[in-house]
Design an enzyme around this catalytic site. Structure first.
Site, PDB file in Angstrom:
ATOM      1  N   SER A 149       3.036  17.206 -14.527  1.00 28.33           N
ATOM      2  CA  SER A 149       4.003  16.711 -15.973  1.00 28.33           C
ATOM      3  C   SER A 149       4.474  15.707 -16.180  1.00 28.33           C
ATOM      4  CB  SER A 149       5.100  18.078 -15.143  1.00 28.33           C
ATOM      5  OG  SER A 149       5.914  17.056 -14.301  1.00 28.33           O
ATOM      6  N   LYS A 173      11.494  15.210 -11.685  1.00 25.43           N
ATOM      7  CA  LYS A 173      11.384  15.583 -13.833  1.00 25.43           C
ATOM      8  C   LYS A 173      12.965  14.114 -14.145  1.00 25.43           C
ATOM      9  CE  LYS A 173       9.386  19.533 -13.788  1.00 25.43           C
ATOM     10  NZ  LYS A 173       8.301  19.152 -14.604  1.00 25.43           N
TER      11      LYS A 173
END
Length: 243
Positions: A71, A144
């Site tokens: 990701s 993230k």
């Protein structure tokens, strides 16, 4: 003639000499038997002290985390071990747009904790191993990039297909995964104070704030859930870099 002269070494009784050597050997063996357990105890104490120091440093200062997914490519790759600075946001430090953070997604990205699924004992063992740097991230740990902080309005997308923050388009050319769109999901969100809006760099492979807009919390991550800021890649050596 001097009758008080001591007998020479070669004149000593052979049996007496053997007895003395036997006693000396027994003393040496006895001392060796006492030293071996002492050396083992000292070694065990040093190992325990070293692990304790590592755990304290990892719990309070910095901790290695394993990157488990794609990701955050190409910034972070699967198998990278990143160093997370746990002091970055203490003592007045604030989370900034563009920071890569590790956070606990319980209550925002997941609605239950990993301990409930793995059991309390297994959960404690995994946490201890993680603090010592020997375990991967928990099931509720995420890595993230921060796109919006409290008070920001984040939208996607403008006429050029870019994400905007407070009306200004950001330049993601150096962080976005090649040929990925900034987002295939349109959104227009206001980030509450004390919350963060986060996305992965590999947008097409990232489950992030966009996927939880309709969940409790609206996909926003509480600042208090942030473990720390990812400051660099430690492993493998070919990937050493500051972030």
């Amino acid at each position: 003639m001097d009758t008080g002269k001591q007998p020479a070494e070669r004149d000593r009784n052979p049996a007496t000499a053997r007895d003395e050597r036997s006693r000396s050997a027994m003393r040496i063996r006895r001392c060796g038997g006492l030293l071996r357990p002492l050396a083992i105890r000292r070694t065990a104490a040093l190992v325990a002290l070293g692990l304790t120091v590592i755990a304290v440093v990892n719990a309070c200062v910095a901790q290695p985390f394993l990157v488990p997914s794609t990701s955050m490519e190409n910034t972070l790759r699967v198998g990278d071990r990143i160093l997370v600075n746990k002091l970055a946001y203490r003592f007045g430090g604030e989370v900034r747009r563009g920071d890569i953070v590790v956070f606990d997604g319980t209550g925002s990205f997941v609605q239950d904790d990993g301990a409930a699924r793995t059991g309390p004992v297994a959960g404690l063992l995994r946490q201890a191993a993680a603090l010592a740097g020997f375990a991967g991230p928990g099931t509720s740990d995420y890595t993230k990039r921060v796109i919006g902080v409290g008070g920001d309005r984040v939208t996607c997308c403008d006429r050029q297909g870019r994400i905007t923050g407070n009306g200004a388009a950001g330049d993601e050319s150096e962080t976005l995964y090649p040929k990925d769109a900034p987002s295939d999901v349109p959104f227009d969100v206001a980030v509450p104070e004390g919350k963060l809006f986060v996305l992965g760099d590999h947008r097409s492979q990232s489950s992030d704030s966009r996927d939880h807009l309709g969940s409790p919390g609206g996909g926003m991550v509480p600042v208090g859930k942030v473990v720390g800021r990812a400051d660099g890649v430690l492993w493998p050596p070919s990937r050493w870099q500051r972030l």
